[in-house]
Structures are given as structure tokens and as C-alpha cells.
Design an enzyme around this catalytic site. Structure first.
Site, PDB file in Angstrom:
ATOM      1  N   HIS A 167      -2.889   2.529   6.926  1.00 16.87           N
ATOM      2  CA  HIS A 167      -2.451   3.719   6.257  1.00 16.87           C
ATOM      3  C   HIS A 167      -3.625   3.832   5.289  1.00 16.87           C
ATOM      4  O   HIS A 167      -3.932   2.741   4.616  1.00 16.87           O
ATOM      5  CB  HIS A 167      -1.395   3.935   5.528  1.00 16.87           C
ATOM      6  CG  HIS A 167      -0.166   3.495   6.353  1.00 16.87           C
ATOM      7  ND1 HIS A 167       0.816   4.388   6.453  1.00 16.87           N
ATOM      8  CD2 HIS A 167       0.388   2.286   6.674  1.00 16.87           C
ATOM      9  CE1 HIS A 167       2.021   3.710   7.156  1.00 16.87           C
ATOM     10  NE2 HIS A 167       1.595   2.375   7.310  1.00 16.87           N
ATOM     11  N   ARG A 175       9.302  15.660  -0.608  1.00 14.88           N
ATOM     12  CA  ARG A 175      10.107  14.842  -0.895  1.00 14.88           C
ATOM     13  C   ARG A 175      10.716  15.283  -2.346  1.00 14.88           C
ATOM     14  O   ARG A 175       9.959  15.970  -3.131  1.00 14.88           O
ATOM     15  CB  ARG A 175       9.205  13.423  -1.569  1.00 14.88           C
ATOM     16  CG  ARG A 175       8.610  12.612  -0.395  1.00 14.88           C
ATOM     17  CD  ARG A 175       7.707  11.684  -0.789  1.00 14.88           C
ATOM     18  NE  ARG A 175       6.726  11.181   0.368  1.00 14.88           N
ATOM     19  CZ  ARG A 175       5.867  10.414   0.162  1.00 14.88           C
ATOM     20  NH1 ARG A 175       5.557   9.981  -1.125  1.00 14.88           N
ATOM     21  NH2 ARG A 175       4.973  10.156   1.085  1.00 14.88           N
ATOM     22  N   HIS A 183      -4.196   7.161  10.076  1.00 12.70           N
ATOM     23  CA  HIS A 183      -3.580   5.923  10.515  1.00 12.70           C
ATOM     24  C   HIS A 183      -4.707   5.256  11.604  1.00 12.70           C
ATOM     25  O   HIS A 183      -5.109   6.100  12.722  1.00 12.70           O
ATOM     26  CB  HIS A 183      -2.305   6.045  10.932  1.00 12.70           C
ATOM     27  CG  HIS A 183      -1.242   6.702  10.163  1.00 12.70           C
ATOM     28  ND1 HIS A 183      -0.998   7.817   9.872  1.00 12.70           N
ATOM     29  CD2 HIS A 183      -0.687   5.958   9.135  1.00 12.70           C
ATOM     30  CE1 HIS A 183      -0.294   7.993   8.862  1.00 12.70           C
ATOM     31  NE2 HIS A 183      -0.061   6.796   8.282  1.00 12.70           N
ATOM     32  N   CYS A 238       3.452   9.152   8.742  1.00  8.58           N
ATOM     33  CA  CYS A 238       3.050   7.864  10.122  1.00  8.58           C
ATOM     34  C   CYS A 238       3.882   7.956  10.928  1.00  8.58           C
ATOM     35  O   CYS A 238       3.543   7.496  12.145  1.00  8.58           O
ATOM     36  CB  CYS A 238       3.319   6.589   9.184  1.00  8.58           C
ATOM     37  SG  CYS A 238       3.796   6.646   7.492  1.00  8.58           S
ATOM     38  N   LYS A 248      -2.044  -4.246   0.452  1.00  5.62           N
ATOM     39  CA  LYS A 248      -2.759  -3.071  -0.053  1.00  5.62           C
ATOM     40  C   LYS A 248      -3.841  -3.014  -1.017  1.00  5.62           C
ATOM     41  O   LYS A 248      -3.864  -3.971  -1.881  1.00  5.62           O
ATOM     42  CB  LYS A 248      -1.898  -1.998  -0.252  1.00  5.62           C
ATOM     43  CG  LYS A 248      -1.053  -2.092  -1.542  1.00  5.62           C
ATOM     44  CD  LYS A 248      -0.244  -0.907  -1.810  1.00  5.62           C
ATOM     45  CE  LYS A 248       0.473  -1.354  -3.259  1.00  5.62           C
ATOM     46  NZ  LYS A 248       1.226  -0.078  -3.758  1.00  5.62           N
ATOM     47  N   ASP A 270      -4.202  12.244   5.331  1.00  6.51           N
ATOM     48  CA  ASP A 270      -3.696  10.844   5.774  1.00  6.51           C
ATOM     49  C   ASP A 270      -4.701  10.725   7.015  1.00  6.51           C
ATOM     50  O   ASP A 270      -5.113  11.475   7.725  1.00  6.51           O
ATOM     51  CB  ASP A 270      -2.159  11.386   6.074  1.00  6.51           C
ATOM     52  CG  ASP A 270      -1.145   9.962   6.017  1.00  6.51           C
ATOM     53  OD1 ASP A 270      -1.784   8.999   5.791  1.00  6.51           O
ATOM     54  OD2 ASP A 270      -0.036  10.391   6.198  1.00  6.51           O
ATOM     55  N   GLN A 310      -1.149  15.235   2.289  1.00  7.48           N
ATOM     56  CA  GLN A 310      -1.870  14.071   2.252  1.00  7.48           C
ATOM     57  C   GLN A 310      -3.108  14.049   3.295  1.00  7.48           C
ATOM     58  O   GLN A 310      -2.944  14.782   4.158  1.00  7.48           O
ATOM     59  CB  GLN A 310      -0.886  13.049   2.575  1.00  7.48           C
ATOM     60  CG  GLN A 310       0.298  12.647   1.796  1.00  7.48           C
ATOM     61  CD  GLN A 310       1.052  11.552   2.409  1.00  7.48           C
ATOM     62  OE1 GLN A 310       1.401  11.651   3.727  1.00  7.48           O
ATOM     63  NE2 GLN A 310       1.565  10.586   1.788  1.00  7.48           N
TER      64      GLN A 310
END
Lengths: 554, 81
Positions: free
Chosen positions: A517, A365, A387, A336, A471, A385, A383
Site C-alpha cells: 500500500h 471514516r 496497491h 484496498c 512499513k 492510493d 487518498q
């Protein structure tokens, strides 16, 4: 008279000291035969506990999670009794219900339990169960409790020491007594099938400096048939273990040299992955997303600005230094911040929004080595991902569009059984969250509207929202009935603030966009692992990287 | 033929016994096994085995391509916004 409110909202009146079982019988005798546990005003009670005030009563059967919990908790008592009858010198510590079954931690003294003893323990447990002994709770003073355990069980003495006088209760059944908070099924006879699953070492209080106790795992059922089905399911799950299938189908591997938790994709796995990526890219293109690409590292400052440094900095991969002093980079734990800076590359007016930036972004991570598991818990993962940056008024529509996309993804991959969890603010603690009240109301209403309109099977959890926004998470059930958390959609008021994202409104003033997200798969690694276990490797035909093989005989 | 229909297929031309090839194809969970013997070659057909189901008969290449296309179409609908 007291008023008892039932989950359907109906209210029935009873004489004071009516028990949950009496209420169940009042509803119907047939239903009462299946009731095995109860909650009164949110607290677990026995089915025999007299109710003396108005309140809400929920009655549970084996089909409910609460019912299973009581069933397995009670089974742990039966296991403990069996152990003490077979090994009189054993000392019990604690024995809770777990997700699938129960265990009891026991100091076995000089005895050792192995697979060969399981049958004897099971036989003993069934013998006790058949006695149909009632589980009976009673209060005890601290003094009595200590006197009962002193000299025969130092573990229980320690437990009692930690309890407050007036809150101590015991549970008795047959000849057995245990320190216990409660939550049992009516009697032992309901347990018709038991299986000792395994034994493992477990340090007393989880501290490796303490003595190692024996943890005995078991599972039990109200019908022999259900135990048989459960064992078959376990067998099937073993066959479908994604680590095993990944090896057999030559999809991925791990190398100690490369490092733990860092998956290596083999040609067939890489082909499968790109097939999934292309599938999502195609749908996302239709939905108005644009692909972006960002590097795997970023300056430390970037993550200090985003706030991720505070969350991942200390406990994750450490900074990468350069020949230049004071220059530090971090492996990205999230995509992000990069996407916020992509948004920031030029000014926008309201007509430009929404902007939807998508990337298959690999993030890193650190996880403790004990936490790593195949592809479901790794140290580097990609991911799916994206946005979305939009005006607060667009949130409603954008949220619905994302739900459509997620449901399309699940449907195409054969996940037909899913539920959603809507996580909202804790209404009592508005100070825990950032962003204006008005925006929160808007976002929460947008999520609930979207979930309703899309006819999702959802539950609302208050206080489960992230501090930066509400969320919606999707849970899917796989072919073996196991639940997995997959896609997530999150509203974020925090990063637009931290990165000073703006757009010019129709009023010619600068405003903050809202950020969403979202990741339908979550991560490709985890998703492929779950898909492998769901399908056993027999993916939908469109996803098969090899659909047919020609075998010439001559 | 299969390529033209965008069907992802491989040929196992290795110098191995048919039994071994079938076993390995079975292990790799490839959905369709197309066995081509002398008769099939002459007729322009394939003998089709479906993973998990077994023999589903002898089909022309065209009919097989149609079968695959149909199933793909049914399991993967286009995403409509």
C-alpha cells in the site's frame, strides 16, 4: 569503579556514585554547561543522581526533545510555586510538560485567572527563576506524603493513595515542594524567559462529572530571544492557518447542512486539486502504474473478508440498507478490498507481475466531532492510493521505486526537510504478526536496504509494524519547523491471504503475491492543508492554477 | 500569446479602479501581475509585478513567457524512472 557507556559507544570509568553532571564535565566543561537532563539505562534521572552501577548514559541539552521536556517540566514547578505565592488558597493537581511548553491544573477556589493576571504570574515566575534554586529530589514514605497533603490538598492525597509505598518521591526547590517522579533541569536559573499562554477549564481526572479545575498553559525558554522567535512563529502560524487561507483564497468551505467534516471544494480548490492529481498521475504513469476506478460503497461481506469491518464497522458510519432484506452496504473506509478484487478478475503468471493499481479513492471514516479540524481531520477524504501486487523477490525493487516516487513528489512541492521511520516487528513477540518468518525477514531487509540505498535520514522502530507487515512512514518539516506525517509505504501479507490472491510461479505452482500500500500525499485534503501552511498559499509556480493576471489600465 | 505558452492567465476586465484590482490580485496571491497601460500597449510589453517582491520591470510578452517557463522548468523536473 563503574563503567559508563556513552551514545557514541565510548566507555569511561568512574568512581561509583558519580553523577551525570560529573560525567558531562569529564567530557568537557563547555558541554557540561549546556547539559540539563539525563537518561541512565533508559530511565530519566536528575543530573545530580549518583550512578552506582554500569550502564548507558545519555546527556541532553536544550536542543534535544528530552532536554526540552525536563526544562518545561521544571518550569511547571516554577509556575506552581508562583501560583501558590500569589493565590495561597489554590490547590495543585498535576502539571506535565507538553509538546510546546507545559501546563498545571489548579483548583483556584474562589479566584479566577484571566489574561490580565498573566503578567503578574510571569513576573513572579522570573523572580523565582532568578533565585537559581536547585531542584532536589527526595524519597518519602507513603505515610509522610499523606500527612503532608492531608487537610490541605485532597487532589494530591488522591494521587498519593494511588502510589505504592517505596516509589514515592518529592521535588523541592526554594520554598516549594511537589509530589514528583523526577526529570528536572539542575536549577531554576536556567529558565530565563516565561510566558503564560492561556487558561482553560479542565475537569478533574478528565471526567465531566467532577469539579472543573483551571488549566494554566505556559511556555519557557533559556533565552529571551528564543521566546520572541517562538511568539513570532505562532503569529505566523496563525496567518498561515489553512482554514483561514482556504477561506481567503476561496479554495474550500464547510457547510453545517452538508455535515461536519465533509469538505466542499470551491472552483479554485478543485482546480488546485486536479493540478496535483495530474502531476501525480503523470509521474505514476511513468512508474508503470495503471489507473483503476472503484465505487464508494461495497457489500458488508467485502469488509468482513478484508477485516476492515472489525476495525471500522462498529465505530464508523453504519450500514446502508436496501429494500431487499439482509442486504447491507458500507461506505468504504479503505480502497484496498476493492483493489484486491480488481486483482482477482483474472489469473496471473509470475511474468505478469508487478501489477500497480492506482486510484484517487475517496474513503469515509467517522470521527468524533471534537476530533475534526479543518481539512486535516475530516470524515471523508481522498487518498492518492495505489496497491502494488508483486512476487516476494520483486519487493526490494518495488520498494525502492516507491521511495523514488515519494521523494520526487516531496521535492517538486518544496518539502526538502524530511525524515523516515521504518517500523519493524517486535522481535520478542513474533506471534503478534501474520505471515511467515521468511517473508518478514525479506520485507524488513527490503525496507532497510531501500532506505539505506536511497540515503534517507531514517530511524528504526521495533514493535511499530502493523500486524500484517512492516512499513515506512515519511515525516516532513514545514517552513515553520513543525513536523507532519505524510506519505506511507506498507507491506501487507494479510489481504492477499484473505482475498486468496494468487499467481502461477515459474514452478507452475500457485503462490501468494505480496501487496504494497502506498500514498505519497496520504490524502489530498490533508496534503493541501499542510501545503497551505507550509507555503502560506504561495505554491510553486507550476502548481498555481492562476499564474498571472492581466490588468489593463485604459 | 500566454495561452500558446501554456501559461495560466486571466484578464481582469471589470469596471473597477486599478488600485482595487491590484489589491485583490495581491490578496489572491497570484504570482505575476501584468499591468498594461497605453505605453505598454503601444510597445507590446507588460509591466510585471511579482507577488511578494514588487515591480520587476517592463518586459515583452515573449520575455515574460520565457521567464515563467524557465521557473516552471526549474521547480518541476520530469520524473525519471
Amino acid at each position: 569503579m563503574i563503567k559508563i557507556t556513552l551514545p557514541d559507544g565510548s566507555v569511561r570509568e568512574f568512581d561509583s556514585s558519580v553523577t551525570p553532571m560529573d560525567v558531562a564535565k569529564n567530557i568537557s566543561e563547555g558541554f557540561a554547561r549546556n547539559v540539563i537532563s539525563a537518561k541512565f539505562n533508559g530511565t530519566t534521572v536528575e543530573t545530580t543522581t549518583p550512578l552506582t552501577e554500569d550502564g548507558t548514559l545519555v546527556l541532553y541539552t536544550w536542543k534535544d526533545d528530552e532536554g526540552k521536556k525536563a526544562f518545561w517540566h521544571s518550569s511547571a514547578h516554577i509556575l506552581a510555586q508562583a501560583i501558590l505565592e500569589l493565590y495561597p488558597d489554590a490547590k495543585l493537581w498535576v502539571g506535565p510538560a507538553i509538546d510546546r511548553g507545559f501546563y498545571y491544573d489548579v483548583d483556584m477556589g474562589d479566584n479566577v485567572i484571566t489574561d490580565k493576571d498573566f503578567k503578574t504570574i510571569e513576573t513572579k515566575m522570573l523572580e523565582i527563576a532568578r533565585g537559581k534554586h536547585d531542584f532536589k529530589m527526595r524519597s518519602s514514605t507513603k505515610e509522610e506524603a499523606l500527612a503532608y497533603y492531608k487537610g490541605r490538598n485532597e487532589y494530591k492525597v488522591d494521587l498519593v493513595e494511588g502510589l505504592e509505598d517505596g516509589t514515592i518521591t518529592f521535588c523541592d526547590h526554594d520554598t516549594f515542594t511537589d509530589l514528583c517522579r523526577g526529570g528536572h533541569i539542575p536549577n531554576t536559573g536556567i529558565v530565563k524567559a516565561v510566558k503564560v499562554m492561556s487558561v482553560a477549564g479542565a475537569y478533574y481526572k478528565g471526567d465531566e462529572n467532577n469539579k472543573q479545575l483551571t488549566r494554566i498553559y505556559g511556555v519557557s525558554f533559556p533565552k529571551q530571544k528564543e521566546l520572541k522567535e517562538y511568539l513570532e512563529l505562532l503569529e505566523e502560524a496563525k496567518k498561515r492557518d489553512h482554514r483561514k487561507l482556504g477561506k481567503e483564497l476561496e479554495l474550500f468551505t464547510f457547510s453545517q447542512k452538508v455535515g461536519q467534516g465533509l469538505g466542499l471544494w470551491l472552483p479554485k480548490g478543485a482546480a488546485l486539486r486536479s493540478e496535483l492529481e495530474n502531476f501525480l498521475k503523470k509521474a505514476q504513469k511513468k512508474a508503470g502504474y495503471e489507473m483503476v476506478i472503484s465505487p464508494h460503497i461495497g457489500q458488508k461481506e467485502l469488509y468482513v473478508t478484508s477485516g476492515h469491518y472489525a476495525k471500522y464497522g462498529e465505530d464508523s458510519f453504519q450500514a446502508i440498507n436496501t429494500p431487499k432484506e439482509d442486504e447491507e452496504f458500507l461506505l468504504k473506509p479503505m480502497n484496498c478490498p476493492h483493489h484486491c478484487e480488481i486483482y482477482n478478475h483474472k489469473p496471473y503468471i509470475y511474468k505478469d507481475l508487478p501489477k500497480r493499481y492506482a486510484e484517487f479513492g475517496t474513503v469515509y471514516r467517522y470521527e468524533q466531532s471534537g476530533e475534526l479540524h479543518g481539512l486535516t481531520r475530516v470524515r471523508g477524504f481522498t487518498q492518492d492510493d495505489a496497491h502494488i501486487f508483486c512476487t516476494p523477490d520483486q519487493l526490494d525493487q518495488e520498494f525502492k521505486n516507491v521511495i523514488d516516487l515519494v521523494m520526487y513528489v516531496f521535492g517538486s512541492l518544496g518539502f526538502d526537510n524530511f525524515t523516515a521511520q521504518v517500523s519493524l516487528r517486535d522481535p520478542e513477540k513474533p506471534e503478534k504478526y501474520i505471515g511467515s518468518d521468511e517473508n518478514w525477514y525479506k520485507a524488513e531487509a527490503a525496507i532497510i536496504n531501500a532506505a539505506k540505498e536511497k540515503e534517507l535520514n531514517y530511524v528504526v522502530e521495533y514493535g511499530e509494524a502493523a500486524f500484517y507487515g512492516p512499513k515506512l512512514d515519511f515525516m516532513v518539516k514545514d517552513a515553520l519547523g513543525r513536523s507532519w506525517q505524510l506519505g506511507t509505504i506498507q507491506v501487507d501479507y494479510n489481504l492477499p491471504e484473505r482475498f486468496d490472491l494468487t499467481y502461477k510461479g515459474s514452478d507452475n505452482e500457485l503462490h501468494r503475491p505480496v501487496m504494497i500500500h502506498r500514498a505519497p500525499f496520504g490524502s489530498l485534503e490533508r496534503f493541501i492543508a499542510i501545503l497551505l501552511e507550509h507555503t502560506g498559499g504561495n505554491f510553486p509556480l507550476w502548481l498555481m492554477t492562476e499564474q498571472a493576471i492581466l490588468l489593463p489600465v485604459s | 500569446m500566454l495561452e500558446n505558452n501554456e501559461i495560466r492567465a486571466q484578464i481582469d476586465n471589470r469596471n473597477e479602479t486599478v488600485g482595487k484590482k491590484i489589491r485583490e490580485a495581491e490578496m489572491s496571491k497570484v504570482p505575476f501581475m501584468l499591468i498594461i497601460g497605453e505605453q505598454e500597449e503601444k510597445d507590446g510589453t507588460v509591466s510585471v509585478r511579482r507577488h511578494g517582491e514588487g515591480d520587476i520591470g517592463t518586459l515583452t510578452m515573449e520575455a515574460f513567457a520565457e521567464l515563467v517557463k524557465e521557473e516552471v522548468k526549474n521547480s518541476l523536473k520530469p520524473f525519471n524512472v
